[in-house]
Design an enzyme around this catalytic site. Structure first.
Site, mmCIF file in Angstrom:
data_model
loop_
_atom_site.group_PDB
_atom_site.id
_atom_site.type_symbol
_atom_site.label_atom_id
_atom_site.label_comp_id
_atom_site.label_asym_id
_atom_site.label_seq_id
_atom_site.Cartn_x
_atom_site.Cartn_y
_atom_site.Cartn_z
ATOM 1 N N CYS A 73 18.174 8.698 49.171
ATOM 2 C CA CYS A 73 17.776 8.821 47.890
ATOM 3 C C CYS A 73 18.200 7.545 46.997
ATOM 4 O O CYS A 73 17.657 6.719 46.593
ATOM 5 C CB CYS A 73 18.691 10.006 47.230
ATOM 6 S SG CYS A 73 18.559 10.081 45.507
ATOM 7 N N HIS A 129 20.728 9.447 39.663
ATOM 8 C CA HIS A 129 21.280 8.990 40.966
ATOM 9 C C HIS A 129 21.761 7.889 41.075
ATOM 10 O O HIS A 129 21.775 7.477 42.493
ATOM 11 C CB HIS A 129 20.516 9.778 42.214
ATOM 12 C CG HIS A 129 21.467 10.428 43.219
ATOM 13 N ND1 HIS A 129 21.182 11.092 44.307
ATOM 14 C CD2 HIS A 129 22.733 10.248 43.509
ATOM 15 C CE1 HIS A 129 22.223 11.204 44.972
ATOM 16 N NE2 HIS A 129 23.244 10.864 44.610
#
Length: 500
Positions: A73, A129
């Site tokens: 990610c 994130h």
């Protein structure tokens, strides 16, 4: 009275002038990032999952079939936002965990920074994130006028809470520019984020061009979806795959609703929309990458050969399949260039401007692609050579048709969708040869990595090791700080947020 001939001539002139006007006008740019979306999970790749909206958008644009992301990610998101490899930002190991004082460094302007410089209204909805340990790392300090979404990962889709790994308690992770959002419990995040993105579109002041970054939580675990979406897949026996398929359908519906809103606002004809996954599908959580080898986290094609396409009314071509080599880091210079923005003030970029490649089919400028070099990952075997890159280190590079993997690439097997069988024998090279740490493939001829050529082509192995050595010399040390106990949401009102 104007004759028919003059009217036709005037119409042709007006069309030509209007065409020039829109070509000279800054386009609206929408970037949609799905999470853990597998290569075999979109309809036009032959999936058992229905994705009519995504299929139509892709068919109306350009499908990117030689497109790469990172196998996990945060590195993908960092390269999308900065245009730089993670070896140059210190994010080459793992992802940014809750409680780690780590983030995309501030000396890397984000895509949103550059869009804002170019006069765009900039908005983000969804999963960030990219670090939040200090306020200055939050999205609304990194170029976005507005932000609504999650700071971390793995949130419950309806409570918007996630477990804090160090005490096992679930805390809220949903906020906007003004702070935590407490009143959306029960609102499924795919619907919530779509609705917020649609609100951005509806409220947009059209005197400015629009930059919208929609980073869905979908279709990352936990596997959760309203029942009506899962019912469509009652024929799928595997429970995880069935729920996952419903989650994909909910996201596909969201894409249709967002597109409709852009059209109703009158923005679509001057919009470029990019759709991408952040990494390969997680096969342990319902996703699938078949016929590619491997899964999320791995350096096999299933971890990093991504779903991607470009569409929108401003795209001058449609219905094309593009097989040129394109990487997620290329979006930064491509989209900033399309926005008539400036790359001044950026550190040396690893991405290339691919607009001519996408819109005109010209050959890609990219002939070399570094997948990663991770010196903190557990080493495998012993170095094969003393005077070049250490083959025990986890790394992968693509040069032309050839891809080299070193170290431990992760589990290298082929995983068909549940209920389907393979017509060949599965054997993980790592188990067969525990010390093996070099693989070489011709990805053009062998896109599914069945035929390791490393023993047959040692000269090519050495050549690609030389590329890894050169990249390694330019890398910065991994930023992998220890857990900071001050980060606990229990110390900050039960909400994830900055702690330093």
């Amino acid at each position: 009275m104007m004759t028919l001939s003059l009217r036709l001539l005037f119409a042709v002139w007006l069309t030509a002038v209007s065409g020039r006007d829109i070509r000279n006008k800054q386009p609206n740019i929408v970037v949609v990032l799905a999470d853990d979306y597998g290569f075999n999970d979109i309809g036009y790749h032959g999936s058992q999952i229905f994705t009519p909206n995504l299929d139509q958008l892709a068919s109306d644009g350009v499908k990117l079939e030689n497109y790469y992301v990172q196998p996990i990610c945060s590195p993908t998101r960092s390269q999308l936002m900065s245009g730089r490899y993670q070896i140059h930002t210190g994010l080459q190991h793992g992802l940014i965990n809750s409680g780690q004082p780590s983030a995309l460094p501030l000396d890397n302007p984000t895509m949103a920074d550059k869009m804002k410089e170019a006069g765009y209204a900039t908005h983000m909805v969804g999963k960030w994130h990219l670090g939040y340990f200090k306020a200055e790392y939050m999205p609304f300090y990194r170029g976005f006028d507005t932000y609504y979404g999650y700071l971390t990962a793995c949130e419950n889709y309806t409570s918007h809470k996630r477990l804090y790994p160090h005490d096992g308690v679930a805390y809220l992770d949903l906020r906007d520019n003004n702070g935590p959002i407490y009143n959306e419990s029960g609102h499924y995040s795919t619907h919530l984020f779509t609705e917020k993105a649609i609100h951005v579109v509806q409220a947009h002041d059209t005197s400015k061009p629009l930059f919208l970054y929609l980073a869905y939580q979908s279709v990352h675990a936990p596997l959760q979806v309203p029942g009506e979406y899962e019912k469509k897949y009652s024929h799928i026996q595997d429970e995880k795959r069935r729920t996952y398929a419903g989650m994909v359908s909910a996201m596909d519906e969201g894409m249709g609703n967002l597109t409709k809103a852009l059209k109703e606002k009158g923005l679509w004809d001057n919009t470029i929309l990019v759709f991408s996954t952040d990494n390969g599908g997680e096969t342990y959580s319902g996703g699938n990458n078949f016929p590619l080898r491997g899964r999320k986290f791995t350096l096999w094609e299933g971890g990093l050969h991504g779903v991607g396409f470009v569409t929108g009314g401003r795209l001058p071509v449609k219905g094309l399949v593009n097989n040129e080599l394109i990487h997620v880091s290329d979006w930064f210079p491509t989209l900033v260039g399309l926005a008539q923005g400036s790359l001044n003030g950026t550190k040396p970029l690893d991405g290339f401007d691919m607009w001519d490649t996408i819109s005109r089919g010209t050959p890609s400028e990219r002939t070399v692609l570094l997948h990663n070099i991770d010196p903190l990952f557990a080493k495998r075997g012993v170095p094969l050579y003393n005077d070049t890159f250490d083959t025990s280190v986890r790394a992968a590079v693509r040069v032309g048709d050839m891809k080299l993997i070193t170290g431990d690439p992760g589990k290298g097997i082929w995983i068909p969708p549940p209920g389907e069988s393979l017509d060949f024998h599965i054997e993980d090279d790592r188990q067969k040869s525990p010390e093996k740490n070099v693989w070489l493939f011709n990805i053009t001829a062998d896109p599914n990595e069945h035929h390791d050529l490393s023993d047959q082509m040692p000269d090519v192995v050495l050549s690609l090791l030389g590329y890894l050595e050169q990249f390694n010399e330019t890398s910065v040390p991994p930023n992998w700080p220890h857990f900071d106990w001050r980060s606990s949401p229990a110390r900050h009102g039960g909400v994830y947020g900055p702690w330093m």
